[in-house]
Enzyme design. Structure first.
Site, PDB file in Angstrom:
ATOM      1  N   ASP A   1      -2.532   1.672  -4.755  1.00 47.46           N
ATOM      2  CA  ASP A   1      -3.823   1.912  -4.139  1.00 47.46           C
ATOM      3  C   ASP A   1      -4.873   1.032  -4.805  1.00 47.46           C
ATOM      4  O   ASP A   1      -4.628   0.414  -5.852  1.00 47.46           O
ATOM      5  CB  ASP A   1      -4.211   3.390  -4.253  1.00 47.46           C
ATOM      6  CG  ASP A   1      -3.241   4.286  -3.500  1.00 47.46           C
ATOM      7  OD1 ASP A   1      -2.930   3.965  -2.335  1.00 47.46           O
ATOM      8  OD2 ASP A   1      -2.792   5.293  -4.076  1.00 47.46           O
TER       9      ASP A   1
ATOM     10  N   HIS B   1       0.810  -1.219   0.000  1.00 48.01           N
ATOM     11  CA  HIS B   1       0.000   0.000   0.000  1.00 48.01           C
ATOM     12  C   HIS B   1       0.843   1.269   0.000  1.00 48.01           C
ATOM     13  O   HIS B   1       0.304   2.377  -0.140  1.00 48.01           O
ATOM     14  CB  HIS B   1      -0.948   0.000   1.203  1.00 48.01           C
ATOM     15  CG  HIS B   1      -2.343   0.435   0.852  1.00 48.01           C
ATOM     16  ND1 HIS B   1      -2.601   1.430  -0.059  1.00 48.01           N
ATOM     17  CD2 HIS B   1      -3.557   0.010   1.282  1.00 48.01           C
ATOM     18  CE1 HIS B   1      -3.909   1.614  -0.163  1.00 48.01           C
ATOM     19  NE2 HIS B   1      -4.507   0.761   0.633  1.00 48.01           N
TER      20      HIS B   1
END
Length: 419
Positions: A393, A389
């Site tokens: 995304d 992350h």
């Protein structure tokens, strides 16, 4: 005069290695390129060849000791090298005589920290001045730090005078009790490869913020096409046509469309790789290896099938080379071969994502038709994506999975060729 041999560079971004086993002893004669030691790196044991022909004089690194690339690991008397007199011999640095422990001697031993040791000590709040090293000359090794972490006996800074809490009570020790075996338990020694796997998985989970996404894909047409082709393919090529090459093909085409997933976190920047090199998770009875298909986007289904077969054979026959493991940019994990239908794989550090292909299962599915909704038996598969992350995304990863799904669902005799 003895010649030094150093820890070699065993792969890109590899900064250190662990001597898992010496294959020679002092006094042994070796030829140039003969293996002298097994060195453990990321998920594989590599043999270090001798750089010279001669007699091994001294082993300077212990088994299971981790040292940086370029550190001298042994010395050898090279054949054909004549000594040049006592004066030159006297100039050769000799080991310091053993001295009793003293305040002036201790700092020189305790301040020889490798970058790996410093990093681990900082991450776990370890006071290195309270650690006894097992390396040469009392040097603290990564193994020493890992042992303290595993045993829960981490010496923290200012341990002699721990800080009090606001209530005035002493903080409780977080030392974990060591796990003890009881009668009838089987204690299995941890191999060098298993240690490397454990270290890499812990590193990935500790440093990488994982997130997960899953899509289900209707591969009914692909299953029919592969079933039509597999017998002729086996007869012509000499090995089986599995489903994995089709999934790799769909994934690499989607990576070309969404190159953000073909990337790595590099602390102060994100490196988006130009080439697409697919790492494949291949398991043996007691270990996991991740060989790489280089330039996978340039290969046909036939080419991918051949490389999958060749790499799997190398792994299971113990012939996998260090070069076979290098350069991967994105990993595909075929958990479906074990019957798995859902998984959350750990990212293959330092890559940004890993895709698990689950088992193809026939089940009733609601499909749309001109006459309305209907239930049909379809071949369905789940694709599970783990993502870093920091790099990625949900939006781009959702689009990537949608692209892979669309490509797989459109695979049939009219849209895809094996060659």
């Amino acid at each position: 005069m003895a010649t030094e041999m150093k820890m070699p560079q065993l792969g890109e971004s590899v900064t250190e290695g662990t001597i898992s086993k010496w294959l020679v002893s002092p006094g042994d004669h070796v030829n140039k390129y003969d293996p002298i030691a097994e060195v453990m790196t990321d998920k594989v044991n590599a043999e270090v060849p001798s750089s010279y022909t001669g007699i091994i004089k001294e082993l300077l690194v212990q088994e299971d000791e981790t040292v940086e690339v370029g550190v001298v690991i042994c010395t050898i008397d090279v054949e054909g090298t004549e000594p040049k007199g006592e004066q030159q011999d006297a100039a050769v640095p000799q080991p310091e005589p053993t001295k009793p422990e003293s305040d002036s001697a201790a700092p020189s031993q305790k301040h020889r920290y490798s970058p790996a040791v410093l990093k681990m000590s900082q991450e776990h709040g370890i006071d290195l001045t309270q650690v006894t090293g097992s390396g040469k000359g009392g040097r603290i090794t990564r193994k020493d730090i890992q042992k303290l972490i595993d045993e829960g006996t981490v010496p923290v800074a200012n341990a002699e005078a721990p800080a009090r809490s606001e209530t005035g009570t002493e903080p409780k020790s977080r030392t974990a009790e060591p796990i003890q075996s009881t009668e009838g338990d089987l204690e299995i020694p941890i191999s060098g490869v298993r240690k490397a796997i454990a270290a890499n998985m812990v590193k990935s989970k500790r440093e990488t913020p994982h997130a997960w996404m899953t899509v289900e894909v209707d591969v009914t047409n692909l299953v029919r096409y592969r079933d039509q082709q597999k017998a002729a393919f086996k007869e012509k090529e000499g090995h089986s046509l599995t489903f994995l090459p089709f999934f790799i093909k769909a994934a690499v085409e989607a990576l070309k469309e969404y190159p953000q997933l073909n990337a790595m976190w590099a602390e102060d920047k994100i490196i988006q790789k130009k080439d697409i090199h697919i790492s494949l998770a291949v398991a043996t009875e007691d270990a996991l290896f991740v060989p790489v298909i280089k330039h996978a986007d340039e290969k046909s289904i036939k080419g991918l099938a051949r490389e999958v077969n060749e790499l799997a054979m190398k792994v299971r026959s113990g012939k996998l080379a260090q070069t076979d493991m290098q350069g991967g940019t994105f990993t595909i994990n075929n958990t479906g071969s074990f019957g798995s239908i859902l998984s959350t794989p750990i990212i293959n550090h330092p890559q940004a994502a890993i895709l698990s292909v689950e088992s193809i299962v026939k089940r009733p599915v609601v499909i749309e038709s001109e006459s309305g909704d209907m239930i049909a038996i379809r071949s369905m598969v789940n694709l599970c994506l783990s993502l870093d992350h920091r790099v990625l995304d949900g939006l781009v990863c959702g689009r990537f999975l949608a692209s892979v799904k669309q490509r797989l669902e459109q695979m049939n005799a009219e849209t895809i060729s094996l060659y």
